[in-house]
Design an enzyme around this catalytic site. Structure first.
Site, mmCIF file in Angstrom:
data_model
loop_
_atom_site.group_PDB
_atom_site.id
_atom_site.type_symbol
_atom_site.label_atom_id
_atom_site.label_comp_id
_atom_site.label_asym_id
_atom_site.label_seq_id
_atom_site.Cartn_x
_atom_site.Cartn_y
_atom_site.Cartn_z
ATOM 1 N N HIS A 73 -38.930 41.793 -42.842
ATOM 2 C CA HIS A 73 -37.747 41.252 -43.513
ATOM 3 C C HIS A 73 -36.928 40.405 -42.542
ATOM 4 O O HIS A 73 -36.412 40.926 -41.563
ATOM 5 C CB HIS A 73 -36.868 42.389 -44.053
ATOM 6 N N TYR A 201 -27.189 45.674 -49.569
ATOM 7 C CA TYR A 201 -26.112 46.638 -49.298
ATOM 8 C C TYR A 201 -24.931 46.227 -50.170
ATOM 9 O O TYR A 201 -24.449 45.095 -50.044
ATOM 10 C CB TYR A 201 -25.689 46.591 -47.834
ATOM 11 N N LYS A 297 -30.052 53.158 -38.111
ATOM 12 C CA LYS A 297 -30.210 53.271 -36.665
ATOM 13 C C LYS A 297 -30.825 54.586 -36.189
ATOM 14 O O LYS A 297 -31.284 54.677 -35.045
ATOM 15 C CB LYS A 297 -28.833 53.102 -35.978
ATOM 16 N N TYR A 384 -27.558 44.852 -36.051
ATOM 17 C CA TYR A 384 -28.454 45.372 -37.089
ATOM 18 C C TYR A 384 -29.907 45.361 -36.625
ATOM 19 O O TYR A 384 -30.650 46.317 -36.868
ATOM 20 C CB TYR A 384 -28.281 44.540 -38.373
HETATM 21 P P1 RFL Z 1 -36.406 65.119 -36.821
HETATM 22 O O1 RFL Z 1 -37.089 64.108 -37.658
HETATM 23 O O2 RFL Z 1 -35.324 65.914 -37.426
HETATM 24 O O3 RFL Z 1 -37.543 66.083 -36.250
HETATM 25 C C1 RFL Z 1 -37.238 67.288 -35.573
HETATM 26 C C2 RFL Z 1 -38.409 68.227 -35.681
HETATM 27 O O4 RFL Z 1 -38.123 69.434 -34.958
HETATM 28 C C3 RFL Z 1 -38.502 70.567 -35.739
HETATM 29 N N1 RFL Z 1 -37.693 71.716 -35.322
HETATM 30 C C4 RFL Z 1 -38.163 72.736 -34.580
HETATM 31 N N2 RFL Z 1 -39.364 72.956 -34.034
HETATM 32 C C5 RFL Z 1 -39.534 74.109 -33.324
HETATM 33 N N3 RFL Z 1 -38.535 75.014 -33.133
HETATM 34 C C6 RFL Z 1 -37.308 74.821 -33.648
HETATM 35 N N4 RFL Z 1 -36.321 75.711 -33.445
HETATM 36 C C7 RFL Z 1 -37.076 73.629 -34.398
HETATM 37 N N5 RFL Z 1 -36.001 73.126 -35.055
HETATM 38 C C8 RFL Z 1 -36.396 71.978 -35.605
HETATM 39 C C9 RFL Z 1 -38.241 70.115 -37.167
HETATM 40 O O5 RFL Z 1 -38.988 70.875 -38.111
HETATM 41 C C10 RFL Z 1 -38.676 68.656 -37.107
HETATM 42 O O6 RFL Z 1 -40.047 68.497 -37.414
HETATM 43 O O7 RFL Z 1 -35.787 64.444 -35.496
HETATM 44 P P2 RFL Z 1 -36.317 63.208 -34.632
HETATM 45 O O8 RFL Z 1 -37.772 63.338 -34.326
HETATM 46 O O9 RFL Z 1 -35.354 63.040 -33.517
HETATM 47 O O10 RFL Z 1 -36.236 61.942 -35.616
HETATM 48 C C11 RFL Z 1 -34.991 61.468 -36.090
HETATM 49 C C12 RFL Z 1 -35.154 60.769 -37.456
HETATM 50 O O11 RFL Z 1 -35.865 61.630 -38.319
HETATM 51 C C13 RFL Z 1 -33.802 60.375 -38.075
HETATM 52 O O12 RFL Z 1 -32.951 59.838 -37.083
HETATM 53 C C14 RFL Z 1 -33.933 59.325 -39.204
HETATM 54 O O13 RFL Z 1 -34.648 59.837 -40.297
HETATM 55 C C15 RFL Z 1 -32.546 58.837 -39.668
HETATM 56 N N6 RFL Z 1 -32.590 57.884 -40.792
HETATM 57 C C16 RFL Z 1 -32.887 56.539 -40.579
HETATM 58 N N7 RFL Z 1 -33.146 56.075 -39.339
HETATM 59 C C17 RFL Z 1 -33.501 54.754 -39.132
HETATM 60 O O14 RFL Z 1 -33.708 54.365 -37.975
HETATM 61 N N8 RFL Z 1 -33.628 53.864 -40.184
HETATM 62 C C18 RFL Z 1 -33.398 54.250 -41.463
HETATM 63 O O15 RFL Z 1 -33.580 53.427 -42.381
HETATM 64 C C19 RFL Z 1 -32.975 55.619 -41.708
HETATM 65 N N9 RFL Z 1 -32.716 56.044 -42.963
HETATM 66 C C20 RFL Z 1 -32.328 58.321 -42.101
HETATM 67 C C21 RFL Z 1 -32.393 57.361 -43.173
HETATM 68 C C22 RFL Z 1 -32.011 59.649 -42.385
HETATM 69 C C23 RFL Z 1 -31.727 60.046 -43.675
HETATM 70 N N10 RFL Z 1 -31.417 61.423 -43.887
HETATM 71 C C24 RFL Z 1 -32.063 62.219 -44.853
HETATM 72 C C25 RFL Z 1 -30.580 62.099 -42.940
HETATM 73 C C26 RFL Z 1 -32.121 57.742 -44.471
HETATM 74 C C27 RFL Z 1 -31.764 59.088 -44.743
HETATM 75 C C28 RFL Z 1 -31.421 59.409 -46.169
HETATM 76 C C1 PHB Z 2 -34.288 53.350 -46.386
HETATM 77 O O1 PHB Z 2 -35.134 52.534 -46.787
HETATM 78 O O2 PHB Z 2 -34.443 54.579 -46.576
HETATM 79 C C2 PHB Z 2 -33.070 52.869 -45.704
HETATM 80 C C3 PHB Z 2 -32.937 51.513 -45.407
HETATM 81 C C4 PHB Z 2 -31.782 51.058 -44.785
HETATM 82 C C5 PHB Z 2 -30.777 51.939 -44.460
HETATM 83 C C6 PHB Z 2 -30.918 53.294 -44.734
HETATM 84 C C7 PHB Z 2 -32.075 53.763 -45.371
HETATM 85 O O3 PHB Z 2 -29.647 51.463 -43.873
#
Ligand code: RFL
Ligand code: PHB
Length: 390
Positions: A73, A201, A297, A384
């Site tokens: 994109h 957005y 992020k 961004y």
């Molecule tokens: P995770 O993915 O939470 O993984 C952590 C892992 O550790 C395990 N764990 C344990 N294992 C052993 N012993 C324990 N005591 C433990 N406790 C936990 C868990 O089961 C898990 O498998 O952290 P990590 O690897 O640092 O990754 C971070 C990302 O997952 C997170 O920052 C993103 O998903 C955030 N996020 C987004 N980030 C982006 O860069 N671009 C996006 O578009 C974006 N969209 C989002 C998002 C997060 C969202 N939610 C649900 C919070 C959209 C949403 C809706």
């Molecule tokens: C997503 O596709 O889940 C998504 C994209 C952009 C954002 C957050 C989530 O800023």
């Protein structure tokens, strides 16, 4: 007892990526994950990758499908006050973003890791960290009913916001900073073509909305909801009606709707723990910091932490020098605070906080400035797409 160089807690994107990069540089690690592989791979979260994240996945040997299937994109659209304005990220900041689901990225990393013979112990419970303030860190855990221990040189806490790593640090050694926002995001995944080729957005008096995607046939849409809303409160038809109401008329009339494949609510918060190193324990990704998803992020910051820690560990094992490792916390936190500021600012600009008409008019004035002023558009674009690495 297992002996390895780096014990990694958590097999999310941070833990798998770190383990994979270390493995490719001849550094051994063992990953301990409390959930099953299928559970970890099904968690629907992020979708948008910065160029630096894509490059790191390629360096980890997990970028092949991403290159083929990821959607590039060059811009994003901002909708407000009945108008839509595109920000040309590529022209302004020189880089595009890649749409690729975290589910797919986690699968690719898991496959690449298994192909190299890496060890992940899934369903490892009661993980307990010890000795990281001295020279002999240890991690105890239970796997398949047997209590065991990993002896290592370093521990990487990649276990997310609710993990055990940050919680194992003595309270007096860590400082935390937090902002909880008075709303959440209701997200829906549906097998329908996205309403636009790029992300939208939307700032609207009824609340924020985001149109994202996973492919040209699968859409990921979000609407701002209250912090007490439950998924059960939101039928598919209520969701689609609300999303349409928050989009400019042209998009609302064009939008294809369909049954949701997944529906979930995420609370929004900013959180930073400092420092990110405690003796031989390093915190990585969501274990150390959370940003609201508005700036996309979270996953990208986690990848940036991995990059810095992996560079420090490679340098340590090659040259015996602890200098880069010693700089990990300060280098990572500098980037974390930049992204925390951007995510907080964009969240504040796009969401409805109250009935305050003054605040709403200020948001529209700022959005007008953002899309009209080349300087403001450029500032948005460079944040961004991800600030350059020092
Ligand atoms: P995770 O993915 O939470 O993984 C952590 C892992 O550790 C395990 N764990 C344990 N294992 C052993 N012993 C324990 N005591 C433990 N406790 C936990 C868990 O089961 C898990 O498998 O952290 P990590 O690897 O640092 O990754 C971070 C990302 O997952 C997170 O920052 C993103 O998903 C955030 N996020 C987004 N980030 C982006 O860069 N671009 C996006 O578009 C974006 N969209 C989002 C998002 C997060 C969202 N939610 C649900 C919070 C959209 C949403 C809706
Ligand atoms: C997503 O596709 O889940 C998504 C994209 C952009 C954002 C957050 C989530 O800023």
């Amino acid at each position: 007892m297992i002996r390895t160089q780096v014990a990694i807690i958590g097999a999310g994107p941070s833990g798998l990526l770190l383990s994979q990069l270390l493995q490719r540089n001849g550094i051994s690690s063992v990953v301990l994950e409390q959930r099953s592989r299928s559970y970890v791979e099904a968690r629907i979260r992020a979708g948008l990758l910065e160029r630096g994240t894509v490059e790191l996945l390629e360096a980890a040997g997990a970028g092949e499908r991403l290159r083929r299937e990821g959607l590039v994109h060059d811009g994003v659209e901002l909708a407000f006050a009945g108008r839509v304005q595109r920000i040309d990220l590529k022209a302004l900041a020189g880089h595009a973003m890649t749409v690729y689901g975290q589910t797919e990225l986690t699968k690719d990393l898991g496959d690449a890791h298994a192909a190299l013979g890496g060890t992940v112990l899934y369903e490892a419970t009661d993980v307990a960290l010890d000795g990281f303030e001295g020279t002999h860190p240890r991690v105890a855990f239970t796997h398949q009913g047997v209590r065991d221990e990993v002896e290592c040189d370093f521990i990487a806490g990649c276990d997310g916001f609710h993990g055990i790593s940050r919680a194992s640090v003595p309270a007096g050694s860590i400082q935390t900073h937090e902002r909880v926002y008075p709303f959440g995001w209701l997200g829906v995944l549906a097998e329908v073509p996205p309403v636009s080729n790029e992300l939208i957005y939307a700032n609207h008096a009824r609340g924020f909305a985001l149109c994202s995607m996973r492919s040209m046939t699968r859409s990921r849409y979000y609407v701002q909801c209250t912090p007490v809303d439950k998924v059960e409160d939101w039928s598919d038809s209520r969701f689609w009606d609300e999303l349409r109401a928050r989009l400019p008329a042209g998009y609302a009339s064009r939008m294809v709707t369909g049954p949701s494949i997944e529906k979930s609510i995420a609370p929004l918060r900013s959180f930073v723990a400092e420092p990110m190193r405690f003796g031989r324990l390093f915190l990585v990704g969501d274990a150390a910091h959370i940003v609201p998803p508005t700036g996309a992020k979270g996953l990208n910051l986690a990848a940036a932490d991995v990059r810095m820690l992996y560079e420090g560990l490679v340098d340590y094992y090659r040259s015996g020098s602890g200098t880069l490792l010693g700089e990990y916390s300060a280098r990572a936190l500098a980037r974390v605070w930049e992204a925390t500021r951007f995510s907080w600012w964009f969240t504040t600009l796009m969401h409805r906080f109250s009935d305050d008409s003054f605040a709403q008019r200020l948001q529209v004035a700022e959005l007008e400035y953002l899309v009209e002023s080349p300087a403001a558009s450029w500032s948005f674009a460079e944040n961004y797409v991800g600030l350059p690495f020092a």
